[in-house]
Structure formats: structure tokens, C-alpha cells
Design a protein around this motif. Structure first.
Motif, PDB file in Angstrom:
ATOM      1  N   TRP A   1       0.849  -1.359  -0.033  1.00 25.51           N
ATOM      2  CA  TRP A   1      -0.020   0.026   0.118  1.00 25.51           C
ATOM      3  C   TRP A   1       0.841   1.215  -0.118  1.00 25.51           C
ATOM      4  O   TRP A   1       0.503   2.399  -0.654  1.00 25.51           O
ATOM      5  CB  TRP A   1      -0.922   0.115   1.160  1.00 25.51           C
ATOM      6  CG  TRP A   1      -0.357   0.167   2.447  1.00 25.51           C
ATOM      7  CD1 TRP A   1       0.204  -0.694   3.436  1.00 25.51           C
ATOM      8  CD2 TRP A   1      -0.138   1.638   3.218  1.00 25.51           C
ATOM      9  NE1 TRP A   1       0.336  -0.313   4.495  1.00 25.51           N
ATOM     10  CE2 TRP A   1       0.498   1.101   4.716  1.00 25.51           C
ATOM     11  CE3 TRP A   1      -0.383   2.881   2.907  1.00 25.51           C
ATOM     12  CZ2 TRP A   1       0.686   2.135   5.413  1.00 25.51           C
ATOM     13  CZ3 TRP A   1      -0.279   3.702   3.761  1.00 25.51           C
ATOM     14  CH2 TRP A   1       0.525   3.637   4.829  1.00 25.51           C
ATOM     15  N   GLU A   2       2.018   1.332   0.837  1.00 25.70           N
ATOM     16  CA  GLU A   2       2.783   2.445   0.837  1.00 25.70           C
ATOM     17  C   GLU A   2       3.216   2.623  -0.662  1.00 25.70           C
ATOM     18  O   GLU A   2       3.433   4.062  -1.155  1.00 25.70           O
ATOM     19  CB  GLU A   2       4.053   2.290   1.615  1.00 25.70           C
ATOM     20  CG  GLU A   2       3.721   2.047   3.035  1.00 25.70           C
ATOM     21  CD  GLU A   2       3.633   0.653   3.481  1.00 25.70           C
ATOM     22  OE1 GLU A   2       3.921   0.061   4.469  1.00 25.70           O
ATOM     23  OE2 GLU A   2       3.320  -0.377   2.409  1.00 25.70           O
ATOM     24  N   ALA A   3       3.752   1.530  -1.570  1.00 24.60           N
ATOM     25  CA  ALA A   3       4.200   1.736  -2.726  1.00 24.60           C
ATOM     26  C   ALA A   3       3.173   2.337  -3.550  1.00 24.60           C
ATOM     27  O   ALA A   3       3.523   3.121  -4.724  1.00 24.60           O
ATOM     28  CB  ALA A   3       4.614   0.519  -3.293  1.00 24.60           C
ATOM     29  N   PHE A   4       2.116   1.944  -3.531  1.00 26.64           N
ATOM     30  CA  PHE A   4       0.775   2.395  -4.326  1.00 26.64           C
ATOM     31  C   PHE A   4       0.515   3.997  -4.101  1.00 26.64           C
ATOM     32  O   PHE A   4       0.476   4.832  -5.225  1.00 26.64           O
ATOM     33  CB  PHE A   4      -0.417   1.964  -4.005  1.00 26.64           C
ATOM     34  CG  PHE A   4      -1.763   2.532  -4.605  1.00 26.64           C
ATOM     35  CD1 PHE A   4      -2.064   1.940  -6.054  1.00 26.64           C
ATOM     36  CD2 PHE A   4      -2.591   3.248  -4.148  1.00 26.64           C
ATOM     37  CE1 PHE A   4      -3.097   2.304  -6.447  1.00 26.64           C
ATOM     38  CE2 PHE A   4      -3.504   3.733  -4.758  1.00 26.64           C
ATOM     39  CZ  PHE A   4      -3.944   3.381  -5.886  1.00 26.64           C
ATOM     40  N   VAL A   5       1.049   4.480  -2.859  1.00 25.58           N
ATOM     41  CA  VAL A   5       0.978   5.945  -2.685  1.00 25.58           C
ATOM     42  C   VAL A   5       2.158   6.705  -3.334  1.00 25.58           C
ATOM     43  O   VAL A   5       2.116   7.480  -3.980  1.00 25.58           O
ATOM     44  CB  VAL A   5       0.718   6.202  -1.153  1.00 25.58           C
ATOM     45  CG1 VAL A   5       1.004   7.734  -0.914  1.00 25.58           C
ATOM     46  CG2 VAL A   5      -0.569   5.566  -0.657  1.00 25.58           C
ATOM     47  N   THR A   6       3.304   6.143  -2.872  1.00 24.04           N
ATOM     48  CA  THR A   6       4.677   6.914  -3.188  1.00 24.04           C
ATOM     49  C   THR A   6       4.867   6.521  -4.676  1.00 24.04           C
ATOM     50  O   THR A   6       5.576   7.662  -5.144  1.00 24.04           O
ATOM     51  CB  THR A   6       5.784   6.478  -2.519  1.00 24.04           C
ATOM     52  OG1 THR A   6       5.851   5.024  -2.396  1.00 24.04           O
ATOM     53  CG2 THR A   6       5.386   6.741  -0.902  1.00 24.04           C
ATOM     54  N   ASP A   7       4.993   5.368  -5.053  1.00 19.13           N
ATOM     55  CA  ASP A   7       5.221   5.235  -6.675  1.00 19.13           C
ATOM     56  C   ASP A   7       4.267   5.545  -7.754  1.00 19.13           C
ATOM     57  O   ASP A   7       4.608   6.092  -8.804  1.00 19.13           O
ATOM     58  CB  ASP A   7       5.681   3.624  -6.667  1.00 19.13           C
ATOM     59  CG  ASP A   7       6.890   3.426  -5.519  1.00 19.13           C
ATOM     60  OD1 ASP A   7       7.713   4.389  -5.287  1.00 19.13           O
ATOM     61  OD2 ASP A   7       7.303   2.327  -5.532  1.00 19.13           O
ATOM     62  N   HIS A   8       3.039   4.877  -7.281  1.00 17.80           N
ATOM     63  CA  HIS A   8       2.136   4.873  -8.172  1.00 17.80           C
ATOM     64  C   HIS A   8       1.377   6.322  -8.484  1.00 17.80           C
ATOM     65  O   HIS A   8       1.262   6.767  -9.243  1.00 17.80           O
ATOM     66  CB  HIS A   8       1.064   3.829  -8.192  1.00 17.80           C
ATOM     67  CG  HIS A   8      -0.033   3.748  -9.228  1.00 17.80           C
ATOM     68  ND1 HIS A   8       0.113   3.424 -10.483  1.00 17.80           N
ATOM     69  CD2 HIS A   8      -1.588   4.118  -8.754  1.00 17.80           C
ATOM     70  CE1 HIS A   8      -0.827   3.411 -11.116  1.00 17.80           C
ATOM     71  NE2 HIS A   8      -1.990   3.859 -10.026  1.00 17.80           N
ATOM     72  N   LEU A   9       0.938   6.894  -7.128  1.00 26.81           N
ATOM     73  CA  LEU A   9      -0.008   8.156  -7.181  1.00 26.81           C
ATOM     74  C   LEU A   9       1.076   9.340  -7.310  1.00 26.81           C
ATOM     75  O   LEU A   9       0.839  10.163  -8.260  1.00 26.81           O
ATOM     76  CB  LEU A   9      -0.738   7.953  -5.886  1.00 26.81           C
ATOM     77  CG  LEU A   9      -1.722   7.141  -5.700  1.00 26.81           C
ATOM     78  CD1 LEU A   9      -2.439   7.442  -4.278  1.00 26.81           C
ATOM     79  CD2 LEU A   9      -2.740   7.058  -6.954  1.00 26.81           C
TER      80      LEU A   9
END
Length: 303
Positions: free
Chosen positions: A89-97
Motif C-alpha cells: 500500500w505504501e508503494a501504491f501511494v509513493t510510486d504509483h500516485l
């Protein structure tokens, strides 16, 4: 360009989604950013279960509704694949979004879950966004008649043919958008111009029957229609489902166009007639019922 992004699946773009999208537009204006929405091209059930969930709307329909009704300027329909499903979930925020989509603010619903095993929650999202200096807002649930507005409940209404209640929870008529194909010429036989609409794959179809409806063509012109959804037992022997709208006060050719069908009220269930003449009389009756039910719904110059 920087974006404020509403997160969700947004099937049907209902009243609850509307609260989320309105807040997204407000926050984007405050931050001088583009109001955007993030959805998925496939429902998560396609990977998480053997039985895909029939949907109220396609990704294209979701984008159409979000832009038309709520002023969203960009809709991101990301693929829901194994990589997305297993992304922390952290990667979804930092990397994806943030890195991928230039996100400067997010807006989510109170029950939004994301990331691997749904470990991302609104509270965790707010905490991480605070550390990253990203705006984050959580929108409370929206209720109507004491019931939480949800796509799941609206699907049950559409499946039952209850378009009035579905429309109240959607805050717009339930719609199906599809391309017009050649039919068997039944409309010409009965004296009514018709549109035979190919429903998109994976879309939930309402209970079989005839509906008071409105059809909008690509040029923006709208016409009332008595629309049959079902297997046409009077003229067909198979089980292929068709959507056939008998257009009122229309002359022309719309083959190949992508049209928008809005469903307002189920006039009757589908049934077999003993003759085409009996069917023609019933269609004329349904046309009059459609005019009566939808009197005044078309703007001057339409239809």
C-alpha cells in the motif's frame, strides 16, 4: 501537471461517489491542480474470485459520468493485474500516485481499502500523506432512506428492474452505452424505427422487459424510446439477449453510432405474443405509456 485524485472503483458513479468527486474538485481548485479520479479497468473480483462481478458501468461510462456530472477532468483507468494486486500500500501511494501520476492530494471514502491484501486504510493513508506533505481527505458514508449508498445495493435494484429506486441512489438514470448494429428489421415491420444496441461485455443487464427510456445519439439529440431488453420470444427461438429501443418521433439511420440509453421505468415484463399484429399493438401502447411517463423530460429542441 499536478493532480488531486479521488480513489475508488466508482461503479455506476452513484450518490456516494458524487460526494467524493465534488470534494475532489473543491480541493483541486484550492491547490491549483487538476481534479482527477483513479479507477480500475477490471473489477478486483476478476482476479480474486472465479465469478466476475457484473458491473453497472464500463470504465468509459464511469469516465463519461464523472466528467459530465461532477467536473472531473481526468480519469485514470489503471489495469488491475497481479502487479497491482500485490503492490504494497505504501508503494501504491509513493510510486504509483505521487511519482507516477504527480498527485498532490487524495480523496477517499471512509471504507476505502487498497494495496496488497487491502492493508491500506484511510487512517494509514492520512498518516503517510501527512509525512509526505500530501493533502488527504476522507469522506463519510452517504445514506439515503437510512441505507448506505453502495454499488452492490444498486446492482440488486437494476437486476430487479427497479429503475426509479436505482436512479435515486445513482442520482441519475441508469444508463447503458453501446454501438448500434443491424437487427432483423422488426422495427420496419411494426412501423417503428429501432436501435439495436450491443451491450458491453460484463455489464449487468436489467430484468427482462420493456422500459420507458431515452436514447441520446452521437450528435447530442435525444429521443424517447420504449426499449425491450430480453430474448424477444415472439420473434426469436434462441436465448441471445438483445436491447432494442423503439424510437419515438425519429426518422434516420444511426447504424454504427455509439448511443446512450437511459432507463427510467419498467413498463412490463417480457412475454410472448401470438402474432406480430398483437405485438405491434402492444408496442404502440408502450410508446404511449413512455410519452406519459416521461412527459417534459426532453429539453426544447430535443426529440
Amino acid at each position: 501537471m499536478k493532480k488531486v485524485i479521488a480513489l475508488g472503483f466508482f461503479d455506476g458513479v452513484h450518490l456516494g461517489h458524487g460526494a467524493l468527486l465534488k470534494r475532489t474538485v473543491e480541493l483541486a481548485e484550492k491547490l491549483d491542480a487538476i481534479p482527477a479520479a483513479h479507477t480500475f479497468a477490471q473489477h478486483p473480483s476478476t482476479l480474486l474470485s472465479l465469478e466476475p462481478t457484473p458491473l453497472l458501468s464500463t470504465p468509459e461510462d464511469r469516465a463519461y459520468l464523472m466528467k459530465k456530472l461532477y467536473g472531473i477532468r481526468e480519469v485514470i483507468a489503471a489495469p488491475f493485474d497481479r502487479e497491482m494486486m500485490t503492490m504494497p500500500w505504501e508503494a501504491f501511494v509513493t510510486d504509483h500516485l505521487i511519482r507516477g501520476l504527480d498527485c498532490v492530494g487524495v480523496v477517499v471514502g471512509h471504507d476505502y481499502r487498497f494495496g496488497y491484501k487491502g492493508e491500506g486504510t484511510p487512517s494509514r493513508l492520512k498518516e503517510l500523506c501527512a509525512k509526505l506533505s500530501i493533502a488527504c481527505e476522507v469522506v463519510d458514508k452517504v445514506t439515503l432512506d437510512g441505507r448506505t449508498v453502495s454499488s452492490t445495493y444498486i446492482r440488486s435494484l437494476v437486476e430487479a428492474g427497479d429503475m426509479e429506486t436505482a436512479g435515486r441512489y445513482l442520482a441519475h438514470p441508469h444508463l447503458i452505452r453501446g454501438s448500434v448494429r443491424h437487427g432483423k428489421g422488426l422495427g420496419r415491420t411494426l412501423g417503428f424505427p429501432t436501435v439495436n444496441i450491443v451491450p458491453p461485455e460484463g455489464i449487468l443487464l436489467p430484468a427482462y422487459g420493456v422500459y420507458a427510456s431515452k436514447v441520446t445519439l452521437e450528435d447530442g439529440e435525444s429521443y424517447l424510446a420504449a426499449t425491450n431488453i430480453g430474448v424477444r420470444p415472439t420473434v426469436e427461438d434462441g436465448e441471445r439477449v438483445t436491447i432494442e429501443g423503439f424510437l419515438l418521433d425519429f426518422q434516420g439511420d444511426v447504424y454504427g453510432q455509439t448511443v446512450t440509453l437511459e432507463l427510467f421505468h419498467r413498463l412490463r415484463g417480457e412475454r410472448r405474443f401470438d402474432s406480430l399484429e398483437e405485438l405491434r399493438c402492444e408496442v404502440m401502447k408502450n410508446a404511449d405509456q413512455t410519452r406519459d411517463y416521461l412527459a417534459g423530460t426532453l429539453s426544447p429542441g430535443q426529440g
